[in-house]
Design a protein around this motif. Sequence first.
Motif, PDB file in Angstrom:
ATOM      1  N   UNK A  19     -21.818  38.679  22.028  1.00 16.91           N
ATOM      2  CA  UNK A  19     -21.629  37.429  21.181  1.00 16.91           C
ATOM      3  C   UNK A  19     -22.811  36.718  20.951  1.00 16.91           C
ATOM      4  N   UNK A  20     -23.061  36.060  19.579  1.00 13.04           N
ATOM      5  CA  UNK A  20     -23.983  35.329  19.358  1.00 13.04           C
ATOM      6  C   UNK A  20     -23.786  33.707  19.717  1.00 13.04           C
ATOM      7  N   UNK A  21     -24.932  33.026  19.928  1.00 17.70           N
ATOM      8  CA  UNK A  21     -24.587  31.747  20.420  1.00 17.70           C
ATOM      9  C   UNK A  21     -24.008  30.651  19.492  1.00 17.70           C
ATOM     10  N   UNK A  22     -24.096  30.939  18.046  1.00 19.98           N
ATOM     11  CA  UNK A  22     -23.871  30.303  17.101  1.00 19.98           C
ATOM     12  C   UNK A  22     -22.234  30.370  17.002  1.00 19.98           C
ATOM     13  N   UNK A  23     -21.710  31.550  17.047  1.00 21.23           N
ATOM     14  CA  UNK A  23     -20.291  31.903  17.201  1.00 21.23           C
ATOM     15  C   UNK A  23     -19.753  31.225  18.397  1.00 21.23           C
ATOM     16  N   UNK A  24     -20.333  31.244  19.288  1.00 21.73           N
ATOM     17  CA  UNK A  24     -19.927  30.493  20.911  1.00 21.73           C
ATOM     18  C   UNK A  24     -19.574  29.062  20.631  1.00 21.73           C
ATOM     19  N   UNK A  25     -20.860  28.253  20.186  1.00 21.69           N
ATOM     20  CA  UNK A  25     -20.608  26.888  19.802  1.00 21.69           C
ATOM     21  C   UNK A  25     -19.739  26.548  18.618  1.00 21.69           C
ATOM     22  N   UNK A  26     -19.729  27.490  17.739  1.00 19.32           N
ATOM     23  CA  UNK A  26     -18.535  27.227  16.546  1.00 19.32           C
ATOM     24  C   UNK A  26     -17.073  27.203  17.137  1.00 19.32           C
ATOM     25  N   UNK A  27     -16.865  28.451  18.122  1.00 17.88           N
ATOM     26  CA  UNK A  27     -15.658  28.321  18.685  1.00 17.88           C
ATOM     27  C   UNK A  27     -15.334  27.263  19.615  1.00 17.88           C
ATOM     28  N   UNK A  28     -16.279  26.759  20.423  1.00 13.14           N
ATOM     29  CA  UNK A  28     -15.903  25.592  21.248  1.00 13.14           C
ATOM     30  C   UNK A  28     -15.869  24.326  20.403  1.00 13.14           C
ATOM     31  N   UNK A  29     -16.687  23.944  19.456  1.00 17.99           N
ATOM     32  CA  UNK A  29     -16.324  22.871  18.473  1.00 17.99           C
ATOM     33  C   UNK A  29     -14.763  23.145  17.787  1.00 17.99           C
ATOM     34  N   UNK A  30     -14.472  24.288  17.410  1.00 17.51           N
ATOM     35  CA  UNK A  30     -13.134  24.226  16.850  1.00 17.51           C
ATOM     36  C   UNK A  30     -12.085  23.993  17.893  1.00 17.51           C
ATOM     37  N   UNK A  31     -12.159  24.404  19.101  1.00 15.32           N
ATOM     38  CA  UNK A  31     -11.316  24.223  20.134  1.00 15.32           C
ATOM     39  C   UNK A  31     -11.399  22.732  20.584  1.00 15.32           C
ATOM     40  N   UNK A  32     -12.317  22.102  20.503  1.00 19.21           N
ATOM     41  CA  UNK A  32     -12.500  20.591  20.617  1.00 19.21           C
ATOM     42  C   UNK A  32     -11.737  19.728  19.618  1.00 19.21           C
ATOM     43  N   UNK A  33     -11.888  20.327  18.319  1.00 18.06           N
ATOM     44  CA  UNK A  33     -11.214  19.526  16.906  1.00 18.06           C
ATOM     45  C   UNK A  33      -9.732  19.950  17.262  1.00 18.06           C
ATOM     46  N   UNK A  34      -9.415  20.955  17.718  1.00 12.19           N
ATOM     47  CA  UNK A  34      -7.972  21.149  17.979  1.00 12.19           C
ATOM     48  C   UNK A  34      -7.475  20.145  18.876  1.00 12.19           C
ATOM     49  N   UNK A  35      -8.068  20.100  19.946  1.00 11.10           N
ATOM     50  CA  UNK A  35      -7.530  19.365  21.089  1.00 11.10           C
ATOM     51  C   UNK A  35      -7.729  17.858  20.948  1.00 11.10           C
TER      52      UNK A  35
END
Length: 137
Positions: A19-35
Amino acid sequence: YDKVRGLDLGADDYIAKPFGMMELVARVKARLRAAGGEKDASVLSCGALKLDSRRHEVTAGGRPVALTLKEFTLLELLMRHPGVAFTREQLLERNWDYSYEGGTRTVDVHIQTLRGKLGDCAALIQTVRGVGYRLGG
């Protein structure tokens, strides 16, 4: 099968390697927003007690509370770590110069004064017998 099983067991997301780092960071940010994890870290609240460290303001039950610098930093420390019991010595080290020669009664006096200024929110600062103080409620 492993992806489905992981999600069924409670995982919130799945990312396959490579996986790419940009994808990982984007997924983490999305989870933080959702939480709701992307909140302004300068504004802390516990019940009706609110502290804005950027504006150096405290309100208790909607009314402004005037605090000294030491009272403010003491309250901010407790609010940044809700539920954590701090010893008087830890509070002295973190809020006063740890080489401070005064006794631990200094902390007790500041807590008492702080509680007096917080009115109905004073009960949020709890005494932990034999240990010190914590913010709870």
